[in-house]
Structure formats: structure tokens, C-alpha cells
Design an enzyme around this catalytic site. Structure first.
Site, PDB file in Angstrom:
ATOM      1  N   TYR A 144      -2.103  -9.255   9.006  1.00 12.51           N
ATOM      2  CA  TYR A 144      -1.619  -7.990   9.560  1.00 12.51           C
ATOM      3  C   TYR A 144      -0.766  -7.296   8.511  1.00 12.51           C
ATOM      4  O   TYR A 144       0.115  -7.905   7.916  1.00 12.51           O
ATOM      5  CB  TYR A 144      -0.799  -8.258  10.822  1.00 12.51           C
ATOM      6  CG  TYR A 144      -0.245  -7.013  11.473  1.00 12.51           C
ATOM      7  CD1 TYR A 144      -1.078  -6.154  12.193  1.00 12.51           C
ATOM      8  CD2 TYR A 144       1.105  -6.688  11.375  1.00 12.51           C
ATOM      9  CE1 TYR A 144      -0.576  -5.010  12.799  1.00 12.51           C
ATOM     10  CE2 TYR A 144       1.611  -5.546  11.972  1.00 12.51           C
ATOM     11  CZ  TYR A 144       0.770  -4.716  12.688  1.00 12.51           C
ATOM     12  OH  TYR A 144       1.261  -3.585  13.290  1.00 12.51           O
ATOM     13  N   ASP A 239       1.423  -8.571   0.342  1.00 10.34           N
ATOM     14  CA  ASP A 239       2.229  -7.936   1.381  1.00 10.34           C
ATOM     15  C   ASP A 239       3.376  -8.892   1.689  1.00 10.34           C
ATOM     16  O   ASP A 239       3.232  -9.860   2.433  1.00 10.34           O
ATOM     17  CB  ASP A 239       1.353  -7.691   2.619  1.00 10.34           C
ATOM     18  CG  ASP A 239       2.172  -7.178   3.793  1.00 10.34           C
ATOM     19  OD1 ASP A 239       3.411  -7.143   3.694  1.00 10.34           O
ATOM     20  OD2 ASP A 239       1.561  -6.828   4.821  1.00 10.34           O
ATOM     21  N   LYS A 267      11.260  -4.856   6.009  1.00 10.73           N
ATOM     22  CA  LYS A 267      12.132  -5.748   6.785  1.00 10.73           C
ATOM     23  C   LYS A 267      13.478  -6.020   6.091  1.00 10.73           C
ATOM     24  O   LYS A 267      14.359  -5.190   6.134  1.00 10.73           O
ATOM     25  CB  LYS A 267      11.382  -7.037   7.144  1.00 10.73           C
ATOM     26  CG  LYS A 267      10.138  -6.737   8.039  1.00 10.73           C
ATOM     27  CD  LYS A 267       9.617  -7.975   8.690  1.00 10.73           C
ATOM     28  CE  LYS A 267       8.280  -7.788   9.375  1.00 10.73           C
ATOM     29  NZ  LYS A 267       8.308  -7.186  10.694  1.00 10.73           N
TER      30      LYS A 267
END
Ligand code: HOZ
Length: 427
Positions: A144, A239, A267
Site C-alpha cells: 500500500y 516507500d 508519518k
């Protein structure tokens, strides 16, 4: 545990917010029941609107490595806010922050700030396509990378939780340029390259998968990706939105010693405020406007509050010894949970890398999305609620990672293990 106010708020939320939530996985569809509405957080703890306290292992889905409401991060945000919340013009702080990021992640010679991980991965792919002049990309089944069109094929996280194989609204043209392969299967990746010679712009992976639950790379897998992409002139994108500054200060690439061409961050680098970043080799990043022809922009990119929170967070994280103690606390927790599951005769296969982990309710090892999907999600749902009722807040899905923070002290971990002892027995 009473949650009347949460229940009433959820009912009200459904009137004007689709599904009552602003991001699907929050709706508890993966575990049943109503979501908990949060009033505040402090350190390792969350407090809901009914006044219940929880040891928190969601940590806002990863950003809060320092715990909730860290006083120094709050002070940095307040100080920045007093000077103005957004300028849409360059600031000194961004220059410093970009240099800090490039020092921490040396594979990045240049970096561009955006406002979310989704934006970072979307832009990184565009740059990879602009640089290689190729269309196709390869992603991992169950991987994801945010909610942009081309990355929603076989996506993990909320899509995995809801069992959605792709998303409506993505055109066939977009979808056909996304090829998917199984995680940890270098032979399949090789076959895709052989079948699409000189057509693959980028391979994008979470170097430790976090959005099918935590699934580490098997020895040699990341090395194989590096070799294959280099030989094919394909851009290797890590990622590291989840793993950056989480599994090591320099991210998974530092932990495993593999240098990607582009890295996406988010994040933790925003210290709990909306930030994303993508960066990498100067040669590739020079394709971005205004230097080159690949366009990418954002009104709130490099937002001063977010950059202040990120800068302070990284400063605090750079103190020696922190990652070692985080590793030790996480190991004690996850080893303890495994022992309690065995004691109660519950089949759990636990994966952990540093302070991210998932306990899959499965009797076999989880090495990819196919094996993750063998988990007993109904049993996980029961465990989730048993823990919630005992004051432990886990991600409301079997296919998400849990996050330990530096604020999880012995008391928080002991409390979690006590709750788990009773919860496993209750299944
Ligand atoms: N994509 C996040 C989990 N991997 C969920 C974000 C959220 O719901 O806040």
C-alpha cells in the site's frame, strides 16, 4: 467499558461523513463494532470521549514514535504557529529540514516536501516515469502506497481490510500500467521484467511491508530487487513512509544496507502533522519543475508548523541509544505476546521489525499477502475487542502493523501483557 458518547458520535458522523470516518480503516469494519472517538492523547496513552484510557499501539498509524503530545514537539509547533501558519513561500526552516533529511537518508541527494505520504508516492512515480520515459510500474500484491489511482491495484491497508481488490473510479488505462507481483518472490519479479523489456519505469516497495500487516523482506530479496532494477534501468523506489525513522534512524535502507534510487517519507518526519517527502538521486530529482519537465506542486508543501514538528522530532530521535531501547522494549512485548498466545493454545504467527509488528492469527509463517490472508480474521476481531475492553488500543484490522513508541515504558508494556493474558484465554 462504556462507550456511549463514542457510539452517539459515530451515529452523528454517518450523516455528513461517508461511513462516519475520514479514512476507511478507522470505521472498525475489519473487527466489527463502532470506532472509539478520541478526545486526547498523552505519551503511550489515548483517552476517549467517554473518559476511558487505552495503551495505544496505533500511534496515529505510525507518526508518533515519541508518543502523543510530546512537550518539546508541541512547543516547537506553538513557536512556529506564533510566526504564521502558512506562507506559500520558501522558509529558512525548510532548507535546514531538507539538509537534515538528506543527512539522515544519504541515498537522497535532493528532497521535495509535500503534505502526505500519498502525495509523496504519487509524485515519485511521476518523476520515475518522466526520468525513464516509460509507463509501467510494478507494485507488490498487498503493498500500500497511499490512495492515488495507479497504486490502488491489489492494495493493502484499508483495501485489504475491506476486501477491495482495486478501486472503482480508476480508469482501465491507469490500471493497465500497474503490474503486481507477490512480496518476497524474486523469481516472479524477474519474470515480470523479462515479459516487459525496457518498459518498467519503477518498482515501488515498502522495504518492510506494513500494510498487509508487518511482513519483513526475506534475506536477499531487497538485494535482488536492487540488482534487477539497476540492470533494467528501472527506478527503485522505497516507500519508507512507515519505516523511515521507525525501523532505524535512516529507515529500512539503513537497516538492510540497500540504496534505492528514490525514497518516500511521511508519518514520523511530520512529527504528527501532515507531511510527506520524496527524494533521491540528484539526476532523477532534477527532472522536477522548475528544474525539469515533471510537474508537482502544493499550496501547503513545506508548511512551517509541520516542518517545525518534524524538525524537532528528528532532533529528539537523533539522541544516541533511543533505537536500542525501543528495540528491547518491542522485543519484550512481542516475545511476551507470543508466549501468552502459546500458553493459551492460540495459533499466532508474529512478525516484528524494530518497533513495528503484527500478530497474525495463523498457524503458518506469514511471508507475503497470500499467507497473511490465511489469518483467522474473525478470531483477530474477537481478540481486538477483548484487548480494547481491557484498555489496549490495537489497529482495527489484521492487515495493519502495530507501533511501539519511546513512551511505551515498562508499565505500559506490563499492562498490555496482562490484558493479552486474559484476552487470549477469553477466545
Ligand atoms: N493508511 C493507514 C493505515 N496503514 C490508515 C490511515 C488512517 O486511517 O488514518
Amino acid at each position: 467499558m462504556k462507550r456511549d458518547k463514542s457510539h452517539a458520535l459515530f451515529e452523528a458522523a454517518k450523516t455528513h461523513i461517508p461511513g462516519g470516518v475520514n479514512s476507511p480503516v478507522r470505521a472498525f469494519r475489519g473487527v466489527g463494532g463502532d470506532p472509539v472517538f478520541i478526545a486526547r492523547g498523552k505519551g503511550a496513552y489515548l483517552y476517549d470521549v467517554d473518559g476511558n484510557e487505552y495503551v495505544d499501539y496505533v500511534g496515529s498509524w505510525g507518526p508518533l514514535l515519541l508518543g502523543h503530545a510530546h512537550p518539546e514537539v508541541l512547543a516547537a509547533i506553538a513557536e512556529a504557529a506564533a510566526l504564521g501558519t502558512s506562507f506559500g513561500a520558501p522558509t529558512e526552516r525548510e532548507v535546514r529540514f531538507a539538509a537534515t533529511l538528506c543527512r539522515a537518508v544519504p541515498s537522497m541527494q535532493m528532497v521535495r516536501l509535500v503534505s502526505s505520504g500519498t502525495e509523496a508516492t504519487m509524485a515519485a512515480l511521476r518523476v520515475a516515469r518522466g526520468f525513464t520515459k516509460r509507463d509501467k510500474i510494478v507494485k507488490i500484491d498487498g503493498g500500500y502506497h497511499g490512495a492515488s489511482d495507479g497504486l490502488l491495484a491489489a492494495a493493502g491497508s484499508g483495501a485489504a481490510t475491506l476486501g477491495i481488490p482495486g478501486s472503482a473510479g480508476v480508469t482501465a488505462g491507469t490500471a493497465q500500467d500497474t503490474l503486481t507481483v507477490a512480496w518476497n518472490d524474486a523469481a516472479e519479479m524477474r519474470a515480470v521484467f523479462a515479459a516487459n523489456p525496457s518498459q518498467i519505469a519503477a518498482v515501488i516497495v515498502e522495504p518492510v511491508c506494513g500494510n498487509m500487516g508487518c511482513v519483513p523482506p526475506q534475506p536477499g530479496y531487497l538485494e535482488a530487487l536492487r540488482e534487477l532494477t539497476r540492470a533494467a534501468g528501472t527506478v527503485l523506489i522505497f516507500d519508507e513512509v512507515m519505516t523511515g525513522f521507525r525501523v532505524a534512524f535512516g529507515g529500512a535502507q539503513a537497516r538492510y544496507g540497500i540504496e534505492p534510487d528514490l525514497t518516500c517519507l511521511g508519518k514520523i518526519v511530520g512529527g504528527g502533522l501532515p507531511v510527506g517527502a520524496y527524494g533521491g538521486k540528484r539526476e532523477i530529482m532534477s527532472c522536477i519543475a522548475p528544474l525539469g519537465p515533471v510537474y508537482q506542486a502544493g499550496t501547503l508543501s513545506g508548511n512551517p508548523l509541520a516542518v517545525a514538528a518534524g524538525e524537532k522530532t528528528l532532533e529528539l530521535l537523533s539522541k544516541p541509544g533511543l533505537y536500542e531501547s525501543l528495540e528491547a522494549a518491542s522485543a519484550r512485548l512481542v516475545d511476551g505476546l507470543g508466549a501468552l498466545a502459546r500458553e493459551a493454545g492460540v495459533a499466532v504467527s508474529a512478525n516484528r521489525v524494530g518497533s513495528m509488528f503484527t500478530g497474525f492469527f495463523s498457524s503458518s509463517p506469514v511471508t507475503d499477502y497470500a499467507s497473511a490472508k490465511k489469518s483467522d480474521t474473525a478470531r483477530f476481531g474477537k481478540f481486538f475487542h477483548a484487548m480494547l475492553d481491557r484498555g489496549v488500543y490495537l489497529a482495527p484490522s489484521q492487515f495493519e502493523a502495530a507501533f511501539v513508541s519511546l513512551a511505551h515504558d515498562a508499565r505500559a508494556i506490563d499492562r498490555t501483557l496482562d490484558a493479552a493474558r486474559q484476552s487470549f484465554k477469553s477466545l
